[in-house]
Design a protein around this motif. Structure first.
Motif, mmCIF file in Angstrom:
data_model
loop_
_atom_site.group_PDB
_atom_site.id
_atom_site.type_symbol
_atom_site.label_atom_id
_atom_site.label_comp_id
_atom_site.label_asym_id
_atom_site.label_seq_id
_atom_site.Cartn_x
_atom_site.Cartn_y
_atom_site.Cartn_z
ATOM 1 N N MET B 102 74.298 34.770 -61.732
ATOM 2 C CA MET B 102 73.488 35.844 -61.150
ATOM 3 C C MET B 102 72.075 35.353 -60.841
ATOM 4 O O MET B 102 71.510 35.679 -59.804
ATOM 5 N N GLU B 103 71.533 34.577 -61.779
ATOM 6 C CA GLU B 103 70.160 34.109 -61.545
ATOM 7 C C GLU B 103 70.126 33.066 -60.423
ATOM 8 O O GLU B 103 69.214 33.065 -59.605
ATOM 9 N N LEU B 104 71.136 32.203 -60.390
ATOM 10 C CA LEU B 104 71.189 31.241 -59.275
ATOM 11 C C LEU B 104 71.293 31.984 -57.954
ATOM 12 O O LEU B 104 70.683 31.619 -56.955
ATOM 13 N N ASN B 105 72.069 33.066 -57.975
ATOM 14 C CA ASN B 105 72.232 33.839 -56.751
ATOM 15 C C ASN B 105 70.937 34.528 -56.352
ATOM 16 O O ASN B 105 70.618 34.657 -55.185
ATOM 17 N N ARG B 106 70.167 34.946 -57.359
ATOM 18 C CA ARG B 106 68.870 35.551 -57.070
ATOM 19 C C ARG B 106 67.966 34.531 -56.388
ATOM 20 O O ARG B 106 67.278 34.834 -55.415
ATOM 21 N N ILE B 107 68.012 33.289 -56.900
ATOM 22 C CA ILE B 107 67.196 32.238 -56.279
ATOM 23 C C ILE B 107 67.635 32.029 -54.832
ATOM 24 O O ILE B 107 66.818 31.983 -53.914
ATOM 25 N N ALA B 108 68.949 31.941 -54.634
ATOM 26 C CA ALA B 108 69.457 31.708 -53.280
ATOM 27 C C ALA B 108 69.026 32.834 -52.365
ATOM 28 O O ALA B 108 68.600 32.603 -51.221
ATOM 29 N N SER B 109 69.109 34.053 -52.866
ATOM 30 C CA SER B 109 68.761 35.206 -52.041
ATOM 31 C C SER B 109 67.270 35.198 -51.685
ATOM 32 O O SER B 109 66.891 35.458 -50.540
ATOM 33 N N HIS B 110 66.435 34.881 -52.667
ATOM 34 C CA HIS B 110 64.997 34.843 -52.383
ATOM 35 C C HIS B 110 64.664 33.700 -51.434
ATOM 36 O O HIS B 110 63.747 33.832 -50.612
ATOM 37 N N ARG B 134 69.045 26.124 -50.731
ATOM 38 C CA ARG B 134 70.061 27.133 -51.000
ATOM 39 C C ARG B 134 71.460 26.525 -50.917
ATOM 40 O O ARG B 134 72.359 26.898 -51.648
ATOM 41 N N GLU B 135 71.601 25.576 -50.005
ATOM 42 C CA GLU B 135 72.887 24.914 -49.820
ATOM 43 C C GLU B 135 73.405 24.347 -51.150
ATOM 44 O O GLU B 135 74.604 24.402 -51.436
ATOM 45 N N GLN B 136 72.498 23.839 -51.967
ATOM 46 C CA GLN B 136 72.936 23.260 -53.241
ATOM 47 C C GLN B 136 73.498 24.338 -54.157
ATOM 48 O O GLN B 136 74.473 24.098 -54.870
ATOM 49 N N ILE B 137 72.870 25.529 -54.122
ATOM 50 C CA ILE B 137 73.397 26.624 -54.942
ATOM 51 C C ILE B 137 74.772 27.022 -54.429
ATOM 52 O O ILE B 137 75.710 27.209 -55.200
ATOM 53 N N GLU B 143 82.098 25.193 -55.922
ATOM 54 C CA GLU B 143 82.849 24.432 -56.912
ATOM 55 C C GLU B 143 83.349 25.341 -58.028
ATOM 56 O O GLU B 143 84.420 25.139 -58.573
ATOM 57 N N LEU B 144 82.533 26.347 -58.340
ATOM 58 C CA LEU B 144 82.876 27.216 -59.472
ATOM 59 C C LEU B 144 83.971 28.206 -59.113
ATOM 60 O O LEU B 144 84.910 28.396 -59.865
ATOM 61 N N CYS B 145 83.844 28.857 -57.953
ATOM 62 C CA CYS B 145 84.782 29.933 -57.669
ATOM 63 C C CYS B 145 85.444 29.810 -56.311
ATOM 64 O O CYS B 145 86.164 30.700 -55.907
ATOM 65 N N GLY B 146 85.204 28.743 -55.599
ATOM 66 C CA GLY B 146 85.972 28.500 -54.390
ATOM 67 C C GLY B 146 85.489 29.206 -53.155
ATOM 68 O O GLY B 146 86.203 29.254 -52.163
ATOM 69 N N ALA B 171 74.258 22.218 -62.576
ATOM 70 C CA ALA B 171 73.347 23.357 -62.475
ATOM 71 C C ALA B 171 72.013 23.015 -63.115
ATOM 72 O O ALA B 171 70.943 23.352 -62.593
ATOM 73 N N ASP B 172 72.094 22.319 -64.232
ATOM 74 C CA ASP B 172 70.881 21.897 -64.925
ATOM 75 C C ASP B 172 70.051 20.970 -64.035
ATOM 76 O O ASP B 172 68.830 21.126 -63.908
ATOM 77 N N ALA B 173 70.747 20.035 -63.389
ATOM 78 C CA ALA B 173 70.038 19.101 -62.502
ATOM 79 C C ALA B 173 69.398 19.849 -61.346
ATOM 80 O O ALA B 173 68.299 19.503 -60.898
ATOM 81 N N PHE B 174 70.068 20.896 -60.882
ATOM 82 C CA PHE B 174 69.490 21.660 -59.771
ATOM 83 C C PHE B 174 68.189 22.333 -60.178
ATOM 84 O O PHE B 174 67.225 22.357 -59.422
ATOM 85 N N VAL B 175 68.179 22.878 -61.400
ATOM 86 C CA VAL B 175 66.950 23.528 -61.877
ATOM 87 C C VAL B 175 65.818 22.509 -61.904
ATOM 88 O O VAL B 175 64.695 22.796 -61.466
#
Lengths: 151, 366, 326
Positions: B102-110, B134-137, B143-146, B171-175
């Motif tokens: 959810m938080e990654l998605n919030r980042i992507a959305s912003h 955003r592409e990385q998210i 990868e997680l849900c297809g 995900a950690d590396a992305f942060v």
């Protein structure tokens, strides 16, 4: 003024960086294993339980079964199985409920056609779509090792 | 003064800056806006009515398509309401996965908001830089849900997939990647004098006005109220994380921008903490009956989506399908203030103010 | 009739057309690189034929004139916009020998003729009978007229120093020092005003895509649209040439590197200007229309006037007057 100059510096710096785009139509773009692409259907595994039809949120699957040709055996075998890709949203629910994994997702995603009629895919077509089939399939499979461990 | 003729200008539904199919009927006097009438409904699909004929699992893919920039929070809004009504216990691992996505998605959305907003203002590059990150998210989600946009990831009682091997590390590396990357955005945009002059003091929303119009999310916080459901009414695991709620001072567009940029940083903090606390083992699905029959009654739960309070109101008659399902879509509520904000402004502020509200038409029309 | 006089302009037309195709490609490439993507790369090797393909597409498109449009004006507007763009090139001296006409009021001619284009834009916006086109055309006219004043004023410093309006003499005067150094204020004002004259980011309001969809040429398609596009890029060519001539010393070689021919220096300086136009476009947001006017009248014009005063004063200062009295 300073902000504008700083911005110009950033864009100039980025100009030297390599591009991040994919050369997609020239080089195929591989998708991860879990990718929800066009379904693969295996008629031999299907037990005509109708679960996929019932779970489909857009009602894009239609199937008919017939009696088992071998009178000794009980149950039914699949006769026709069609997915209408005009309305299929590739939500993965049909493969999730399938008890025998007769229908599974593949990594293929190229569905563009010139006529809408071509989006109506039948059993033979879905059976021939047998490349890049998803390996990791159903929820809570016993042989599925829990991954994603904490570092 | 010369008497001038008023002109009716039709903006949209096909216009580069209406972020979809919003139509505005604008009455202008020269370059000054006299009256605005938003016309919505061009993307109405009747999700709420359709849901009455679907069981709860089947509704999840429909929620993906409401706010298509943050499908994860939409998924969660529905499953959270159902779980609360059924009193289900969610495994910890699943809850952590939910928070992370959810938080990654919030980042992507912003990031999308930031990019498209700058595109509205006229700068091109920030848009592509935002999409690069955003592409990385999206790749992580793929990868997680297809899927990259319509995740259909959460289920009543848990999540559909466990994290694949190495996903958490990625995900950690992305942060770690995005935190320093924020400096680039700030260098390119925040200090840019043209951007500051176009946004500072424009489209000011006072706190009273914001509350009167039931604004939520950054649109409300920008006026000085620190209302964030993750803090005020913690759901999921949000009471376990340390994070701040960015609050604006002036209520103008520039503060909205700063607020959302800071929210990205706060979300990164939450993701980091969630990854650190991520349980080693555990299941991802709780004990759930095979057929989801929600007990009779009704419930309203609100969660903090990137755009504001995303509410889900379920009325159940004890069947496996909702008798009535209603989503409180933040974009729809936030859009209501638009005519008030626009009247008296110059037409050249129209897109800036409209973009600042951060609407997603899929959610407005639902 | 002298065959050179006939063939010269035709040759120049082809050079300019070649420049325009390359400039559009180069612009998209540069912005692509800045945004970490390769830019056009589908047509021809390295995408080199992309613009050619685009122009070809425009040529074979259906010619649409809105039924409520003012047809004669609608048809005339692109021509009026384009002809001055090409006509101004007559006075630009590329090298000592490569120049078409050398007459005493070169700068004045350039600035006077280039403002005719506004009429074409205004006509196009009005004749389209479209509200967006009208708004775009109005903004465009207001913007180009306001920015012409600081543009002219910023050049006065040079004219004072050289004592001539002839572009060739201005270049000759820059043998020792380019005017960008003594006339830095003038250069800054000139560059900003020229960005605005060219309708380029951050002053691309007339065609502000996110507000006015496309501005004055909303209703234009096919070849007529191509003409508007063409005049815009020919102006880029002309304005970059003029900047080179006025402030960067034209064909004069820096550091006494005279073994490299003048035309090469000219092209290099010219390309630098063109590149910075693209670079700025990739970085900056768009200013608002009222801020645009404010900026022209309240910032650029006073600065340009101050520059004139400064030049006049410095002409009398010993040790510095060699920079200002040439």
């Amino acid at each position: 003024m300073r902000g504008l100059v700083k911005g110009l510096g950033i864009t100039l710096k980025n100009m030297t960086k390599p591009s991040v785009t994919h050369r997609y139509p020239d080089v195929p773009l591989p998708m991860p294993d879990r990718f929800r692409g066009i379904q693969y259907f295996d008629p031999d595994l299907c037990i005509v339980c109708n679960q996929c039809v019932r779970i489909c949120p857009t009602d894009c699957i239609t199937l008919t079964g017939k009696k088992h040709p071998d009178p000794e055996k009980k149950g039914k075998v699949i006769d026709t199985y069609d997915i209408n890709f005009e309305i299929c949203i590739l939500c993965d629910l049909c493969t999730e409920v399938c008890p025998t994994e007769a229908i599974v997702m593949t990594n293929n995603y190229e569905l563009a056609v010139y006529s809408r009629d071509d989006l109506f895919k039948n059993m033979e077509w879905l059976h021939q779509n047998d490349e890049n089939v998803r390996k990791e399939n159903n929820l809570n499979k016993p042989n599925l090792a829990p991954g994603g461990n904490k570092k | 003064m010369l008497r001038t003729e008023e002109m009716l200008l039709n903006v949209g539904p096909q216009h580069p800056s209406t972020h979809g199919v919003l139509r505005l009927v604008v009455k202008i006097d020269g370059e000054r806006i006299v009256e605005v009438e938003p016309v919505i409904g061009y993307l109405h699909r009747g999700t709420e009515k359709l849901a009455e004929d679907l069981n709860y699992t089947q509704i999840i893919p429909y929620t993906d398509r409401m706010d298509y920039l943050s499908a994860m929070t939409n998924n969660y809004a529905l499953v959270h309401a159902v779980e609360k009504m059924m009193g289900l216990e969610i495994p910890e691992r699943a809850d952590y996965l939910r928070v992370i996505v959810m938080e990654l998605n919030r980042i992507a959305s912003h990031l999308v908001w930031m990019g498209t907003y700058l595109l509205d203002i006229g700068a091109m590059s920030p848009f592509l830089y935002a999409f690069r990150d955003r592409e990385q998210i999206l790749s992580l989600f793929n990868e997680l849900c297809g899927a990259r946009l319509t995740y259909n990831y959460m289920r009543v009682g848990g999540v559909k997939w466990d994290a694949p091997p190495g996903w958490i590390e990625k995900a950690d590396a992305f942060v770690d990647y995005l935190l320093p990357q924020m400096d680039e955005y700030h260098g390119l945009i925040t200090g840019n004098e043209i951007f500051v002059r176009r946004t500072k003091g424009i489209g000011i929303v006072s706190q009273e006005l914001a509350i009167q119009y039931a604004l939520s999310g950054a649109n409300l916080r920008v006026s000085g109220s620190d209302w964030d459901l993750r803090k005020k009414e913690p759901y999921s695991l949000y009471d376990r994380f340390q994070f701040d709620v960015p609050v604006g001072k002036n209520g103008d567009l520039y503060d909205k921008y700063l607020c959302r940029m800071q929210e990205i940083v706060e979300s990164l903090k939450i993701v980091k903490q969630a990854i650190d606390q991520f349980p080693e083992k555990g299941t991802i699905m709780g004990k759930v009956p095979r057929v989801l029959r929600v007990p009779e009654g009704e419930i309203y739960t609100g969660i903090e989506s990137p755009r504001g309070e995303l509410g889900c109101h379920i009325v159940s008659k004890g069947k496996d399908k909702p008798w009535r399902l209603k989503f409180r879509r933040p974009s729809f509520y936030n859009l209501q203030i638009l005519p008030t904000l626009l009247v008296g402004e110059s037409i050249s502020n129209l897109v800036a103010i409209l973009g600042g509200i951060d609407i997603v038409l899929g959610e407005v029309d639902c | 009739m002298n065959p050179v006089l006939v063939m010269g302009p035709i040759l120049l037309l082809f050079v300019v057309l070649g420049f325009v195709t390359m400039a559009i490609l180069f612009e998209r490439k540069v912005i692509g690189w800045i945004q970490m993507r390769p830019g056009p790369n589908r047509v021809g090797p390295w995408g080199i034929l992309q613009t050619v393909a685009d122009v070809l597409k425009l040529l074979i498109k259906e010619d649409i004139i809105p039924s409520k449009a003012d047809k004669p004006l609608f048809k005339l507007a692109p021509a009026i916009a384009f002809i001055p763009a090409f006509a101004v090139l007559a006075v630009i001296p590329f090298t000592e020998s490569l120049q078409f006409s050398q007459f005493a009021v070169g700068i004045l001619y350039y600035l006077a003729v280039s403002s005719i284009t506004i009429i074409g834009i205004l006509m196009g916006g009005w004749a389209s009978n479209n509200k967006y086109a009208l708004l775009g055309a109005m903004r465009s006219a207001a913007q180009m007229i306001s920015y012409e004043i600081p543009l002219v004023m910023s050049v006065v410093g040079i004219i004072l120093s050289v004592g001539s309006l002839n572009l060739v003499e201005i270049v000759e005067a820059q043998k020792q020092v380019w005017f960008i150094f003594p006339q830095f204020l003038g250069f800054a004002v000139f560059f900003i005003a020229s960005l605005s004259e060219l309708n380029r980011t951050p002053f691309d309001l007339p065609e502000a895509e996110s507000e006015l969809v496309a501005g004055y040429h909303v209703e234009y398609t096919g070849f007529r649209f191509a003409f508007f596009m063409l005049s815009e890029y020919v102006y880029v060519f002309a304005m970059a040439s003029l900047t080179t001539v006025l402030f960067l010393g034209g064909w004069n070689a820096p550091f006494g590197l005279t073994m490299i021919p003048g035309i090469v220096w000219f092209v290099l300086k010219f390309l630098l200007i063109v590149f910075s136009l693209f670079w700025i476009r990739a970085t900056m947001p768009r200013v608002r229309v009222d801020q645009l006017m404010e900026f022209a009248w309240k910032v650029l014009l006073p600065v340009a006037l101050f520059n004139i005063l400064l030049t006049a004063v410095l002409q009398e200062v010993p040790y510095l007057d060699f920079l200002y009295r040439l």
